[in-house]
Design an enzyme around this catalytic site. Structure first.
Site, PDB file in Angstrom:
ATOM      1  N   HIS A  40      17.717  51.100  42.701  1.00 28.93           N
ATOM      2  CA  HIS A  40      18.448  50.025  43.383  1.00 28.93           C
ATOM      3  C   HIS A  40      17.645  49.489  44.570  1.00 28.93           C
ATOM      4  O   HIS A  40      16.772  50.194  45.101  1.00 28.93           O
ATOM      5  CB  HIS A  40      19.771  50.562  43.926  1.00 28.93           C
ATOM      6  CG  HIS A  40      20.815  50.850  42.896  1.00 28.93           C
ATOM      7  ND1 HIS A  40      21.486  52.056  42.825  1.00 28.93           N
ATOM      8  CD2 HIS A  40      21.328  50.084  41.896  1.00 28.93           C
ATOM      9  CE1 HIS A  40      22.361  52.016  41.825  1.00 28.93           C
ATOM     10  NE2 HIS A  40      22.281  50.845  41.249  1.00 28.93           N
ATOM     11  N   CYS A  66      25.276  55.526  48.659  1.00 31.32           N
ATOM     12  CA  CYS A  66      26.054  55.433  47.402  1.00 31.32           C
ATOM     13  C   CYS A  66      27.437  56.041  47.492  1.00 31.32           C
ATOM     14  O   CYS A  66      28.315  55.690  46.716  1.00 31.32           O
ATOM     15  CB  CYS A  66      25.379  56.179  46.264  1.00 31.32           C
ATOM     16  SG  CYS A  66      23.643  56.186  46.251  1.00 31.32           S
TER      17      CYS A  66
HETATM   18  C1  CIR Z   1      23.720  55.932  38.209  1.00 28.78           C
HETATM   19  O1  CIR Z   1      22.681  55.996  37.557  1.00 28.78           O
HETATM   20  O2  CIR Z   1      24.426  54.939  38.194  1.00 28.78           O
HETATM   21  C2  CIR Z   1      24.120  57.107  39.048  1.00 28.78           C
HETATM   22  N1  CIR Z   1      23.695  58.314  38.398  1.00 28.78           N
HETATM   23  C3  CIR Z   1      23.517  57.029  40.429  1.00 28.78           C
HETATM   24  C4  CIR Z   1      24.048  55.865  41.211  1.00 28.78           C
HETATM   25  C5  CIR Z   1      23.542  55.853  42.603  1.00 28.78           C
HETATM   26  N2  CIR Z   1      24.089  54.760  43.324  1.00 28.78           N
HETATM   27  C6  CIR Z   1      23.471  54.110  44.279  1.00 28.78           C
HETATM   28  O3  CIR Z   1      22.321  54.373  44.571  1.00 28.78           O
HETATM   29  N3  CIR Z   1      24.131  53.109  44.862  1.00 28.78           N
END
Ligand code: CIR
Length: 254
Positions: free
Chosen positions: A160, A247
């Protein structure tokens, strides 16, 4: 006052989505303990924490940041790039409805909140494996009515935008310029992550305190040398699911 919407760690977290990390065993109990300490740290910094119950069938649902973009006047419910994550938005929509006027990203748009960096009235959005042009255009159209401007940013080799750059002070970004070009962030000041600590670029600014992951001592030293106050919060178990500090909450003004 600031509110942080959070959600408990799902027992199915070990079945999380992974893009760059290799799958390794995740200790859900340890992840939950670390997540609880994260919530306690937010409380100690004067944030009102609103924890939502864990979602047993939604492995990545602890990463609430990806489900919405919450601004002072409105919230935009995202359409996460990973189809397995789309059901996460229903409960977030319900939780935010009393507090904000709600807008939605519609198909074919996909966007994760982790790709959205809000700095005052500027909204930087990373084009990633999760976030596409349709969603960026929809977001730009929605927020323009409220005086925000969207700037699309290319990212390289990370999940991201906020894996590569986060705000650490007014007009100041913590940046890993191996993953993002600083020329996309006109007129900002920068603190560079130490090149050996790329994951340190994801820090969480709470009032005037920067929350950083331990394990990035060189970057933390750089932040402190810039006059910033840094506290550490260990989310190493959630990092195995490619999660980081921003997150795990949706932070917004009451
Ligand atoms: C994903 O791949 O969507 C989750 N395992 C990790 C999401 C992390 N979110 C973020 O960095 N905003």
């Amino acid at each position: 006052m600031w509110t942080a919407l959070t959600r408990g760690v799902s027992p199915s977290l070990p079945r999380c989505q992974l893009t760059y990390a290799e799958r390794e065993p995740i200790d859900v109990g340890r992840a939950a303990v670390q997540h609880g300490r994260y919530e306690d740290l937010l409380r100690s910094l004067g944030v009102k924490v609103r924890p939502l119950p864990a979602e047993p069938e939604l492995p990545d649902s602890v990463f609430v940041e990806d489900t919405a973009v919450v601004l002072d006047d409105l919230a935009v419910i995202t359409r996460p790039g990973s189809p397995s994550r789309r059901p996460e938005t229903a409960t977030i929509r319900a939780a935010l409805a009393p507090d904000r006027r709600l807008f939605e990203i519609e198909p074919p748009g996909t966007i994760d909140g982790g790709d959205v960096l809000v700095v005052d009235r500027r909204i930087f959005v990373g084009r990633s494996t999760r976030t596409n042009v349709s969603a960026i255009e929809q977001l730009a159209e929605i927020v323009s009515r409220f005086g925000f401007r969207v700037h699309a940013v290319e990212i390289r080799g990370c999940l991201h935008l906020k894996s590569a750059v986060t705000q650490v002070a007014p007009e100041t970004l913590l940046i890993n310029d191996a993953a993002v070009d600083r020329s996309d962030f006109l007129s900002m000041r920068f603190v560079d992550v130490d090149p050996s600590e790329p994951a340190a670029a994801n820090a969480l600014l709470v009032h005037e305190t920067v929350v950083s992951q331990p394990g990035s001592p060189r970057t933390i030293a750089r932040l402190r040398a810039s006059g910033l106050t840094v506290v550490e919060c260990d989310l190493s178990e959630l990092a195995k699911a490619e999660g980081a500090l921003t997150c795990c909450s949706l932070l917004y003004r009451d």
